[in-house]
Design a protein around this motif. Structure first.
Motif, mmCIF file in Angstrom:
data_model
loop_
_atom_site.group_PDB
_atom_site.id
_atom_site.type_symbol
_atom_site.label_atom_id
_atom_site.label_comp_id
_atom_site.label_asym_id
_atom_site.label_seq_id
_atom_site.Cartn_x
_atom_site.Cartn_y
_atom_site.Cartn_z
ATOM 1 N N LYS A 28 0.734 -1.064 -0.203
ATOM 2 C CA LYS A 28 0.013 -0.075 0.026
ATOM 3 C C LYS A 28 0.939 0.983 0.085
ATOM 4 C CE LYS A 28 -4.543 -0.560 0.144
ATOM 5 N NZ LYS A 28 -5.480 0.251 -1.032
ATOM 6 N N VAL A 31 2.709 1.721 -3.418
ATOM 7 C CA VAL A 31 1.760 2.225 -4.300
ATOM 8 C C VAL A 31 1.550 3.576 -4.284
ATOM 9 C CG1 VAL A 31 -0.667 2.452 -5.155
ATOM 10 C CG2 VAL A 31 0.380 0.047 -4.695
ATOM 11 N N VAL A 32 1.290 4.128 -3.067
ATOM 12 C CA VAL A 32 1.161 5.567 -2.746
ATOM 13 C C VAL A 32 2.404 6.521 -3.029
ATOM 14 C CG1 VAL A 32 1.034 7.133 -0.722
ATOM 15 C CG2 VAL A 32 -0.631 5.429 -1.289
ATOM 16 N N LEU A 33 3.488 5.749 -2.634
ATOM 17 C CA LEU A 33 4.669 6.736 -2.927
ATOM 18 C C LEU A 33 5.298 6.591 -4.174
ATOM 19 C CD1 LEU A 33 6.708 5.726 0.448
ATOM 20 C CD2 LEU A 33 5.490 7.714 0.065
ATOM 21 N N SER A 35 2.952 6.819 -6.704
ATOM 22 C CA SER A 35 1.804 7.411 -7.485
ATOM 23 C C SER A 35 2.058 8.965 -7.677
ATOM 24 C CB SER A 35 0.473 7.277 -7.016
ATOM 25 O OG SER A 35 0.482 7.833 -5.503
ATOM 26 N N LYS A 36 1.513 9.429 -8.694
ATOM 27 C CA LYS A 36 1.726 10.721 -8.968
ATOM 28 C C LYS A 36 1.466 11.761 -7.849
ATOM 29 C CE LYS A 36 -1.135 12.391 -12.043
ATOM 30 N NZ LYS A 36 -2.125 12.246 -13.261
ATOM 31 N N LEU A 219 -7.204 -8.012 6.777
ATOM 32 C CA LEU A 219 -8.147 -6.770 6.499
ATOM 33 C C LEU A 219 -7.448 -5.614 6.685
ATOM 34 C CD1 LEU A 219 -11.751 -7.920 7.302
ATOM 35 C CD2 LEU A 219 -10.586 -7.607 5.100
ATOM 36 N N LYS A 224 -10.628 0.223 5.326
ATOM 37 C CA LYS A 224 -10.343 1.513 5.852
ATOM 38 C C LYS A 224 -9.550 1.767 7.205
ATOM 39 C CE LYS A 224 -14.546 1.667 8.867
ATOM 40 N NZ LYS A 224 -15.818 2.255 9.126
ATOM 41 N N VAL A 226 -6.600 0.982 7.321
ATOM 42 C CA VAL A 226 -5.700 1.420 6.655
ATOM 43 C C VAL A 226 -5.424 3.057 7.410
ATOM 44 C CG1 VAL A 226 -6.014 2.368 4.475
ATOM 45 C CG2 VAL A 226 -3.976 1.277 4.905
ATOM 46 N N HIS A 227 -6.254 3.373 7.615
ATOM 47 C CA HIS A 227 -6.121 4.837 8.444
ATOM 48 C C HIS A 227 -5.175 5.028 9.404
ATOM 49 C CE1 HIS A 227 -9.655 3.809 11.123
ATOM 50 N NE2 HIS A 227 -8.769 4.371 12.267
ATOM 51 N N PHE A 230 -2.442 5.809 7.000
ATOM 52 C CA PHE A 230 -2.772 6.888 6.032
ATOM 53 C C PHE A 230 -3.082 8.123 6.772
ATOM 54 C CE2 PHE A 230 -3.468 4.443 1.729
ATOM 55 C CZ PHE A 230 -2.134 3.994 1.981
ATOM 56 N N ALA A 231 -3.675 7.953 7.920
ATOM 57 C CA ALA A 231 -4.293 9.242 8.498
ATOM 58 C C ALA A 231 -3.071 10.416 8.831
ATOM 59 C CB ALA A 231 -4.644 9.016 10.012
ATOM 60 N N LEU A 233 -0.315 10.556 6.846
ATOM 61 C CA LEU A 233 -0.039 11.067 5.617
ATOM 62 C C LEU A 233 -0.966 12.044 4.935
ATOM 63 C CD1 LEU A 233 1.297 7.556 3.974
ATOM 64 C CD2 LEU A 233 2.542 9.346 5.177
ATOM 65 N N SER A 234 -2.466 11.735 5.131
ATOM 66 C CA SER A 234 -3.326 12.764 4.503
ATOM 67 C C SER A 234 -3.286 13.828 5.378
ATOM 68 C CB SER A 234 -4.596 11.981 4.317
ATOM 69 O OG SER A 234 -5.260 11.753 5.609
ATOM 70 N N TYR B 23 -5.038 8.795 -0.816
ATOM 71 C CA TYR B 23 -5.400 8.750 0.482
ATOM 72 C C TYR B 23 -6.900 8.774 0.916
ATOM 73 C CZ TYR B 23 -0.343 9.923 1.140
ATOM 74 O OH TYR B 23 1.115 9.796 1.052
ATOM 75 N N ASP B 26 -8.965 5.538 0.509
ATOM 76 C CA ASP B 26 -8.750 4.598 1.576
ATOM 77 C C ASP B 26 -9.097 4.822 2.782
ATOM 78 O OD1 ASP B 26 -8.078 3.026 -0.887
ATOM 79 O OD2 ASP B 26 -5.726 2.884 -0.421
#
Lengths: 240, 419, 80
Positions: A28, A31-33, A35-36, A219, A224, A226-227, A230-231, A233-234, B23, B26
Motif C-alpha cells: 500500500k 503504491v502511494v509513494l 503514485s503521482k 483486512l 479503511k 489502513v487509516h 494513512f491518517a 500522511l493525509s 489517501y 482509502d
C-alpha cells in the motif's frame, strides 16, 4: 479433523495473516509513494503548530471530533488508546518485557479493563451506525469490521478474564506460560501448540480468537483500517 | 451507456488517482464528523449535500474501477458501476459543492472534498453533462489566450478611458499613464477581471502608493478550473504566467477573486515570481504608510466575510481585518469565523449557473451569520462572494450593503491635494 | 450603422460582478432563435476582449459595437 482445522488456524494461517499484513502495508505504501504527486499545495490555514506537531496532534487527539461530538470523541480516544494497550498486552504474551513491567502487574496491564473498554467502544461505534444519518453513509465494510472486532475482542476478553479469575482452581484455565510457549515458538519459526492450550476445553475459543484476529490482520491493509497509517500522511498534506 | 464511454470514464478515474486521491479513497472511515460542516447541507439537510455523501459517490466509482476489492467484492464497500443514474448523482454532488473546503478543516483525516469533486467534474465533462455555461466561458478564455493580439488595441482604448476616473479621484493633473499596460520590468503585474470596478479601484490604490505596476490583458478568474477541466485550467493560468515572465515582473497581484488567487498561489507549483492578493498589497501599503486611510470614517456596523479561497485556503485572514479596522469604528466578527467561516455558497463556479433558488437556500448559513452580527455593511474580497452575497441579500430581503474591500478603501482614502 | 439594428432582446449588464455579464449573455442566447439579435449593454472594459473571444469560441457573431460614454452595447447575432 477438528484438531487439523485448529492447527491450521493456529499456525499456518497466522503466518499467512502476518505476511499479508506486513506485505499488504508495504504494498500500500509503495503504491502511494510511487503514485503521482500533487504539484500544488493542498494546505489549509491557519497553520498554528509546526508541521509534524500539528499532524501528531490532529491524528492522535482528534480535535475535529472533540469540537463536533464530545461523547464520540471520548469513545474514539478510549478505543484507540485501548487498542494500543492491547498491542502492548499481547507483546507480553510472547515473553516478559522489562520495559512493560516498569509498572509491575500481572499480564495484562489493564487487568481486563482494556478489553471491556474496547468492547463497549466497538458496540458504541456499531450502534451509532444504526441511526440516521450515519446509517445512510455506512457501507457493509463499516459494519463487518466492527462486528469482526467485537467478536475478536469479546473472545479475547473472555479468555483473559476466565484465566485471571479462575486461576489456580479453574478447569478452564490456560496458563500464561502456555501462551508464551505458543507465541514464542511461532516467532522462532518452530511452531508448537502446547498441551496447555491443545488439551484445554478452551482450545476452541483460542482457535476462534486467533482465527478472527488473523482476519483482522489480513483486512487492515485492504480496508479503511489502513487509516492507522494513512491518517498521518493525509493530514500531512493539509500542512504542506 | 455505451462501452466506449464507460472506457473513457474509467480511464479518467484511473488518471486522477494521484497520491492525495489514494489517501482520500482509502482513509475515509465514514465517521460522519464532517456531516453538517457543509453550508449546502445546512441549507438543505440531505445526505447528498453532506461532504461524506458527496465524496462517497466518487469513491464508490473509484473503488469499482481502481481497486481489486471493488472488482472482486463490490458489496464490501458498496462499489458502484458507471451508468446514467450514477452520473446524475455525480452531477448533484459536484455542482452543489463550492470547493470551500470547510469540511477538510473538520475532517479528522483532512480529506479534501474539493479534490474529489475535481474528479467528479472531470467525469461530467467527458460524459458531456458538465454545465454548458462554464465550458463556454472556459473556451472563451482559452480563445482569448490564443488570439490576444487581436483584442489588445480595443482593450487598451477602453482602459485609457478608465484612467480619467483614476485622475479624478486622486486629483492628478493628467490621466495619461495612470493605468500602464505592457510595461517591461514593472514590479507588479496586476491581474483584474472584466468589470471596471476591478481595475479602477486597484489603479487608484496603486497610484496613491506610487507603485511601479502594469495591468494584465487577461482576466484572473479561471473558468477551466470551475468547469473542472485540468488542461484548460492550466492553459488559462499559463496565459498569466507567460505574460508575467515576458514582462519580467517581481510580483503578480490578483484581483479580489478567490479562485484566481488560490490557483496561482497554491496550485501551479513553483513560479518565478511572488503571487499576492490585492488584499495583501493594500495591507502592505497601509502598513508602510504609502496609502493613508481616513480613520474611523465609517460608523455603521461592518462585518467581513472571509472568501474561502483567500482565508481557509490561502491564509489571508489578518490583512483585510487590519485594513477594515483602520476605517471602521464598529467592526463585528462573524461567528464562526476564519477557518470555520461558512462559505457564502457561490464559489466553485456555482454563481455562474442558473441555480438561484438553490443558492439562496444554501446561503442560509451565511444569511444567519450576517444577521447575527447586525452589520449594515458586509465587506468581502472576492467577486464570486459579492455576487452571491447580493443574491442572498435579495433572496432574504436583508438590509445590508455588500462591498469589496478595495471599494471600501477607495471610498476612504485620505487624498493629499496634488502638489 | 448600429442605429439600424433592431435587437430582439436588450440586456442591462452594467456594473455586474464577475463573471455575470458573459454568463447572462450565454444563458440568454441559449433561449433565443437562430438569427435573432441580442443587445448587451455593459460597462466592463474586459468585455472588449471577452465578448469577441466568447463569440468566436461559441460560433456566434458580434455584428456591431456601439460605445456611448462609458456604456458599450454589443449586438450579438445567434448563428447556431
Amino acid at each position: 479433523m477438528w484438531s487439523k482445522v485448529f492447527y491450521f488456524t493456529m499456525v499456518p494461517m497466522v503466518y499467512a495473516a502476518v505476511a499479508i499484513f506486513i506485505g499488504g502495508l508495504i504494498f500500500k505504501l509503495a503504491v502511494v509513494l510511487f503514485s503521482k504527486r500533487f504539484k500544488g499545495s493542498l494546505a489549509t490555514y491557519p497553520k498554528r503548530l509546526p508541521r509534524p506537531v500539528g499532524v501528531a496532534v490532529e491524528a492522535l487527539a482528534v480535535p475535529s471530533a472533540f469540537k463536533k461530538d464530545k461523547v464520540f470523541w471520548l469513545f474514539i480516544l478510549a478505543f484507540h488508546i485501548s487498542f494500543f494497550l492491547l498491542f502492548i498486552g499481547h507483546l507480553e504474551l510472547i515473553r516478559e518485557f522489562k520495559w512493560i513491567q516498569l509498572i509491575p502487574h500481572e499480564v495484562f496491564l489493564g487487568a481486563g479493563a482494556v478489553g471491556i473498554v474496547l468492547i463497549i467502544s466497538v458496540l458504541y461505534f456499531l450502534f451509532r451506525r444504526f441511526r440516521s444519518p450515519w446509517r445512510e453513509i455506512s457501507v457493509p465494510e463499516d459494519f463487518f469490521i466492527l462486528i469482526l472486532l467485537f467478536l475478536t475482542m469479546f473472545l479475547g476478553s473472555h479468555l483473559h478474564l476466565s484465566a485471571r479469575f479462575y486461576a489456580g482452581g479453574g478447569a478452564f484455565d490456560i496458563p500464561i506460560e502456555a501462551y508464551r510457549e505458543y507465541l514464542s515458538s511461532l516467532l522462532a519459526l518452530k511452531p508448537v501448540v502446547p498441551d496447555g492450550i491443545a488439551y484445554s476445553p478452551h482450545y476452541v475459543l483460542v482457535a476462534l480468537h486467533i482465527f478472527l484476529a488473523n482476519l483482522v490482520l489480513i483486512l487492515i491493509p485492504f480496508s479503511k483500517v489502513v487509516h492507522m497509517v494513512f491518517a498521518f500522511l493525509s493530514l500531512d498534506l493539509k500542512r504542506k | 451507456m455505451e462501452k466506449e464511454k464507460i472506457q473513457e470514464l474509467k480511464s479518467i478515474l484511473k488518471s486522477r488517482l494521484n497520491r492525495p486521491l489514494r489517501y482520500y479513497t482509502d482513509t475515509c472511515t465514514r465517521c460522519g464528523i464532517c456531516y453538517d460542516s457543509c453550508h449546502a447541507f445546512y441549507g438543505i439537510p440531505k445526505k447528498e449535500y453532506s461532504p461524506v455523501g458527496r465524496a462517497e459517490v466518487v469513491r464508490k466509482l473509484l473503488k469499482k474501477y481502481t481497486r481489486p476489492s471493488g472488482f472482486l467484492f463490490p458489496y464490501w464497500g458498496d462499489a458502484m458501476k458507471l451508468g446514467d443514474a450514477v452520473l446524475d448523482q455525480v452531477f448533484e454532488a459536484a455542482w452543489s459543492c463550492t470547493g470551500c473546503r470547510r469540511c477538510m478543516v473538520n475532517c479528522p483525516f483532512g480529506i479534501d472534498t474539493g479534490q474529489i469533486m475535481g474528479v467528479a467534474k472531470h467525469l461530467l465533462i467527458e460524459n458531456g453533462t458538465a454545465p454548458e455555461e462554464l465550458i463556454m466561458l472556459a473556451d472563451a478564455a482559452v480563445e482569448k489566450g490564443k488570439s490576444i493580439d487581436q483584442f489588445k488595441e480595443g482593450y487598451k482604448q477602453v482602459i485609457h478611458d478608465l484612467e480619467k476616473e483614476v485622475q479624478k479621484k486622486l486629483n492628478l493633473p493628467s490621466p495619461d499613464g495612470l493605468i500602464p499596460m505592457e510595461k517591461q520590468g514593472a514590479d507588479i503585474l496586476y491581474v483584474g477581471l472584466a468589470g471596471a470596478h476591478s481595475i479602477v479601484n486597484p489603479a487608484i490604490i496603486f497610484n496613491a502608493a506610487k507603485a511601479n505596476w502594469t495591468l494584465s490583458f487577461f482576466e484572473a478568474v479561471n473558468f477551466g478550473f470551475f468547469a473542472g477541466d485540468p488542461d484548460k485550467t492550466n492553459f488559462i493560468a499559463q496565459r498569466i504566467i507567460k505574460e508575467a515572465m515576458a514582462l519580467n515582473v517581481k510580483e503578480v497581484v490578483i484581483v479580489e477573486c478567490g479562485t484566481a488567487f488560490r490557483i496561482l498561489r497554491a496550485l501551479m507549483g513553483k513560479l518565478p515570481f511572488r503571487v499576492s492578493s490585492i488584499v495583501e498589497v493594500i495591507h502592505r501599503y497601509v502598513e508602510e504608510g504609502k496609502v493613508k486611510l481616513n480613520k474611523n470614517s465609517v460608523s455603521e456596523p461592518v462585518t467581513y466575510h472571509d472568501p474561502c479561497q483567500l482565508g481557509r485556503n490561502g491564509g489571508v485572514f489578518e490583512e483585510p481585518r487590519a485594513v477594515i479596522r483602520k476605517i471602521v469604528s464598529d467592526y463585528r466578527e462573524m461567528s464562526p469565523t476564519r477557518e470555520q467561516n461558512w462559505c457564502c455558497g457561490g464559489g466553485g463556479g456555482l454563481v455562474a449557473l442558473d441555480n438561484e433558488d438553490f443558492r439562496i437556500k444554501t446561503g442560509k448559513a451565511k444569511k444567519d451569520q450576517i444577521v447575527a452580527t447586525g452589520a449594515k455593511i458586509v465587506v468581502t474580497a472576492c467577486e464570486n462572494c459579492v455576487s452571491q452575497l447580493k443574491t442572498i441579500k435579495g433572496g432574504y430581503g436583508l438590509d445590508i450593503e455588500v462591498k469589496y474591500l478595495s471599494e471600501l478603501v477607495c471610498e476612504n482614502l485620505a487624498i493629499q491635494s496634488s502638489e | 450603422m448600429s442605429d439600424a439594428i433592431k435587437p430582439d432582446i436588450t440586456m442591462d449588464l452594467k456594473g455586474m460582478a464577475c463573471p455575470m455579464p458573459v454568463v447572462k449573455v450565454s444563458q440568454q442566447i441559449k433561449k433565443m432563435q437562430i438569427g435573432q439579435v441580442l443587445a448587451a449593454e455593459t460597462t466592463d472594459p474586459g468585455a472588449y476582449a471577452d465578448f469577441p473571444a466568447w463569440a468566436k469560441s461559441t460560433g456566434n457573431e458580434i455584428i456591431s459595437t456601439d460605445k456611448k460614454e462609458n456604456v458599450t452595447t454589443f449586438y450579438i447575432k445567434k448563428i447556431k
